[in-house]
Motif scaffolding. Structure first.
Motif, mmCIF file in Angstrom:
data_model
loop_
_atom_site.group_PDB
_atom_site.id
_atom_site.type_symbol
_atom_site.label_atom_id
_atom_site.label_comp_id
_atom_site.label_asym_id
_atom_site.label_seq_id
_atom_site.Cartn_x
_atom_site.Cartn_y
_atom_site.Cartn_z
ATOM 1 N N VAL A 244 68.651 60.675 27.896
ATOM 2 C CA VAL A 244 68.852 59.334 28.466
ATOM 3 C C VAL A 244 67.476 58.721 28.722
ATOM 4 C CG1 VAL A 244 71.076 59.799 29.584
ATOM 5 C CG2 VAL A 244 68.963 60.246 30.856
ATOM 6 N N LYS A 245 67.446 57.379 28.694
ATOM 7 C CA LYS A 245 66.182 56.685 28.960
ATOM 8 C C LYS A 245 66.327 55.968 30.292
ATOM 9 C CE LYS A 245 63.158 53.615 26.444
ATOM 10 N NZ LYS A 245 63.195 52.707 25.340
ATOM 11 N N VAL A 246 65.443 56.300 31.215
ATOM 12 C CA VAL A 246 65.518 55.714 32.556
ATOM 13 C C VAL A 246 64.135 55.179 32.912
ATOM 14 C CG1 VAL A 246 66.117 56.143 34.978
ATOM 15 C CG2 VAL A 246 67.188 57.513 33.183
ATOM 16 N N ASN A 247 64.051 53.898 33.261
ATOM 17 C CA ASN A 247 62.767 53.270 33.571
ATOM 18 C C ASN A 247 61.723 53.588 32.501
ATOM 19 O OD1 ASN A 247 63.679 52.092 35.972
ATOM 20 N ND2 ASN A 247 63.282 53.961 37.139
ATOM 21 N N GLY A 248 62.134 53.553 31.249
ATOM 22 C CA GLY A 248 61.212 53.750 30.129
ATOM 23 C C GLY A 248 60.905 55.204 29.801
#
Ligand SMILES: Cc1cc2nc3c(=O)[nH]c(=O)nc-3n(C[C@H](O)[C@H](O)[C@H](O)COP(=O)(O)OP(=O)(O)OC[C@H]3O[C@@H](n4cnc5c(N)ncnc54)[C@H](O)[C@@H]3O)c2cc1C
Length: 456
Positions: A244-248
């Motif tokens: 997953v991508k979270v805050n880049g």
């Protein structure tokens, strides 16, 4: 907790926290990402400085859910819950008061006799309601309410909506309502599909507000909950989630449990077309106006339905009739539900004007409403109710089965695109997460605490 790639949970409402709690008790590593500043989502409770409490909409939960989560002994008993319909300037008890209107009961009977020997499969929600309640009751009450609530005509809505919302038998409703009257408890009726509704399942309210459910589920999990961390993308390779991508930043994961609305989940997922169908799903936005008044029991019953078009709202709820502790003594709070679309006149209307609009119309039922009025506040949500349009019914049914990505679950009310109350969210999420753990080759254990007897 065991090392290894964590499961990513998206959202810290009751569904995400149920999943987190379950994984934690099964010793499976996870990170829960919540986009907002705090936990609870739609189950958030508010208290203002004048002592009025309210939730996102009015919330009624069951003793069975409170016990299962472990807050049964910290709840108050709800003794009464009633609904009524406002029609031609009169209040009719729902559902049985409507039967006393001759054109409704005779209309129902006539339609039933006409249907004998025919096996008409309903093609839309409008068909379903006309077949079930007769065309008079359907056209004057059920369908106008359905349309105000969902923002779409009954002909465009799927017949499955009727089964989902009103699938229970009339006899059972009568039995549960009578049991409630005899026991002096608000026996839950129409709140559960996962577990049976019986006279032993009644409404309660947590002393600290509905959000206490989420706070209890989150107990001890602070280190694994990341607030203000919206998941921007779910990365899929060969129909399996890998990260997953979270805050880049990319986090590798073993699975994803999402509670985000199904149409948003469809947009988050990258690297597969499996969720394309869900990207069409629509949710009905709502504006909730909480009006504070001098006095108590100023509506005929806890929930009042307004099918007539001259009213801008379709429902009023005076929660303190059922839960007196929600307002200071001698005062009350009425929640007004208005369906809208994001950006339309209602959505954009300023809070004071919304209160004026409600007061203008409430005087039909509470003549001195303006004199009693003490103030208001407004909550808006773009995702109050899933709209079951016939145009994507096939995709909805497919999505109900699975996301088609092996290690991606979509759970919760908006995640499942289903009209679920919190108890069903709780049981269904546990069941689905248990299944996911089994698929990961592990042996889950369910800890169910619904045998704890609450003390009132
Ligand atoms: C008007 C109304 C009245 C209701 N009344 C009752 C009632 O009386 N009794 C009852 O039992 N239930 C009631 N419900 C239903 C109940 O509120 C819901 O079933 C329950 O709160 C849903 O919980 P959830 O965890 O599925 O979703 P939510 O509470 O919506 O939680 C989802 C969370 O995910 C977060 N999120 C979304 N996208 C992302 C992202 N990309 N990254 C990170 N976080 C993200 C959101 O910020 C949110 O916190 C009512 C609902 C409404 C709308």
């Amino acid at each position: 907790m065991k090392p290894g790639k964590p499961v990513a949970i998206i959202g810290a409402g009751i569904a995400g926290l149920t999943a987190a709690n379950f994984l934690y008790r099964n010793n499976i590593p996870f990170i829960l990402y919540e986009g907002g500043k705090k936990i609870a989502g739609l189950a958030t409770s508010f208290k203002d400085k004048e002592g009025f409490s309210y939730d996102f909409g009015a919330h009624f939960i069951t003793n069975r859910l409170a016990n299962a989560v472990g807050i049964g002994s910290d709840c108050k008993l709800v003794k009464h819950y009633g609904e009524a319909v406002w029609l031609n300037n009169k209040s009719y008890n729902y559902p049985f008061g409507l039967v006393k209107i001759p054109r409704m009961s005779f209309g129902w009977l006539a339609d039933r006799l006409k249907a004998i020997g025919k096996n008409n499969k309903p093609e839309s929600a409008a068909d379903w309601f006309r077949q079930r309640y007769g065309s008079v009751l359907a056209d004057e009450v059920a369908l106008p309410l359905l349309e105000a609530w969902s923002g779409a005509p009954g002909e465009k809505l799927a017949a499955s909506l009727g089964d989902g919302l009103f699938g229970g038998s009339t006899l059972r409703t009568f039995y549960l309502k009578t049991a409630g009257k005899l026991t002096g408890r608000a026996v839950a009726c129409g709140y559960n599909r996962e577990k049976p509704e019986t006279p032993q399942v009644w409404h309660v309210y947590p002393n600290g507000g509905i959000s206490t459910l989420c706070e209890k589920l989150a107990e001890g999990l602070d280190d694994f909950i990341k607030l203000e961390s919206p998941v921007d993308a779910i990365l899929v390779e060969n129909e399996k989630v890998i990260g997953v991508k979270v805050n880049g930043v990319i986090q590798e994961v073993s699975a994803v449990i999402s509670t985000a609305p199904a149409n948003i989940l469809a947009k988050l997922v990258k690297g597969t077309a499996a969720l394309e169908g869900a990207s069409q799903f629509r949710y009905r936005p709502m504006v909730f106006i909480n009006l504070k008044f001098e006095g108590r029991n100023i509506l005929p019953d806890t929930v009042m339905w307004f099918p007539e078009k001259q009213f801008p709202f379709f429902r009023l709820t005076e929660a303190p009739i059922s839960m007196p502790w929600l307002a200071p003594e001698g005062k009350t709070i009425i929640t007004v539900d208005i369906g809208c679309e994001k950006g339309d006149d209602i959505w954009a209307m300023d809070d004071e004007k919304l209160a004026e609009l409600c007061l203008e119309h409430i005087t039909s039922i509470i003549p001195d409403a303006k004199k009693k009025f003490l103030g208001s506040n407004v909550l808006r949500t773009p995702i109050a109710y899933p709209v079951f349009l016939n145009e994507y019914e096939k995709e909805r049914k497919d999505f109900e089965q699975s996301t088609k990505v092996e290690n991606l679950l979509s759970v919760g009310r908006n995640g499942e695109f289903s009209h679920m109350f919190m108890e069903d969210v709780y049981w269904r999420t546990q069941k689905k997460v248990k299944h996911l753990i089994e698929k990961m080759g592990k042996e889950p254990k369910i800890i169910v605490r619904h045998n704890v007897i609450p003390v009132y």
